[in-house]
Write an enzyme that holds these catalytic residues in place. Structure first.
Site, PDB file in Angstrom:
ATOM      1  N   TYR A   1      82.209  18.351  66.399  1.00 52.06           N
ATOM      2  CA  TYR A   1      82.462  18.892  65.065  1.00 52.06           C
ATOM      3  C   TYR A   1      83.827  19.580  65.036  1.00 52.06           C
ATOM      4  CZ  TYR A   1      82.097  22.271  61.219  1.00 52.06           C
ATOM      5  OH  TYR A   1      82.338  23.028  60.108  1.00 52.06           O
TER       6      TYR A   1
ATOM      7  N   LYS B   1      87.457  18.744  62.946  1.00 52.46           N
ATOM      8  CA  LYS B   1      88.219  19.690  62.144  1.00 52.46           C
ATOM      9  C   LYS B   1      89.681  19.728  62.587  1.00 52.46           C
ATOM     10  CE  LYS B   1      84.968  20.900  59.384  1.00 52.46           C
ATOM     11  NZ  LYS B   1      85.038  20.556  57.938  1.00 52.46           N
TER      12      LYS B   1
END
Length: 262
Positions: A140, A144
């Site tokens: 994750y 980003k």
């Protein structure tokens, strides 16, 4: 745009936790087009746009007349598997930036995350500054970092304005956890709205900025957020009724399984 006209804001992920908080606080200030998967709110259901963020043509269709995209949609858990972040956070991120560029959108405010720099937190290497080399703590977090880099590319090569906010831990109740690291990175719903408003309106055209409340034990520098964007956090978890801070020199240890459960 005339002085009395409201900016038209496409808010993707408007039915998630952060999106709901922003819609409640900014809806009167801007002409918001809320995007999301589903909602139990009948009033919101009437105006909700449900485009698949991984489908470029559907995303492009959302951009008509939009001044700013506040892009929150995507896989939101630091425990997300590769397939989830690939479709929602990587392909979807590219679709939003490309569509915004093609449609002549002025600015995109990207919801990045503290997890783009979470390696510093895992290894307790504080303080952390936005200018440091990214150190993601999860797939994750990797997604980003990709979004931030892609935003820089679009800014440099197309002139699209891009502001990425590394959002901390947002919760209505920071006392719902006793994990010092989470309390330290708490972002109140009101401060989230302040940060996003600042990112929409600031004169700077590109940047990576932490968005965290005024917590006394925070380890992440928000000086540039305050100087460049004009962000002024008003809340601190220590101001909540019943809050009590135990000061630990150097910062309390991070959970051994960070970022699980964050």
């Amino acid at each position: 745009m005339s002085d009395d006209a409201k900016r038209r804001i496409l808010l993707t992920g408007a039915t998630g936790g952060v999106g709901t908080a922003l819609l409640e606080r900014l809806d009167e200030e801007y002409e918001i087009l809320p995007h999301g998967r589903h909602t139990d709110d009948p009033a919101l259901r009437e105006r909700l746009l449900t485009a698949d963020i991984s489908d470029y043509e559907q995303v492009l269709a959302l951009m008509d007349g939009v001044d700013t995209v506040v892009h929150l949609a995507g896989s939101a858990s630091p425990e997300s598997e590769w397939e989830a972040v690939l479709e929602a956070n990587i392909v979807g991120q590219r679709n939003v930036l490309e569509a915004a560029h093609r449609a002549g959108v002025r600015r995109v405010v990207l919801a990045s995350s503290n997890h783009a720099m979470g390696g510093y937190d895992r290894h307790e290497q504080w303080p952390v500054y936005a200018s440091q080399v990214p150190w993601p703590d999860s797939l994750y977090g990797v997604s980003k970092v990709f979004g931030e880099a892609l935003g820089r590319y679009y800014h440099d090569h197309t002139g699209l304005e891009v502001i990425a906010l590394r959002i901390g831990w947002m919760s209505e109740d920071p006392l719902s956890t006793d994990v010092d690291l989470l309390r330290a990175m708490w972002l109140s719903p009101d401060d989230a709205a302040r940060a996003v408003r600042s990112a929409i309106e600031a004169e700077v055209t590109f940047g990576l900025y932490y968005a965290i409340s005024a917590n006394p034990n925070r380890r992440w520098d928000i000086t540039d957020t305050m100087l460049d964007l004009g962000y002024r956090p008003q809340d601190s978890w220590t101001d909540r009724p019943g809050a009590s801070e135990e000061v630990v020199e150097g910062g309390a240890d991070s959970p051994e399984d960070w970022p699980e459960g964050s």
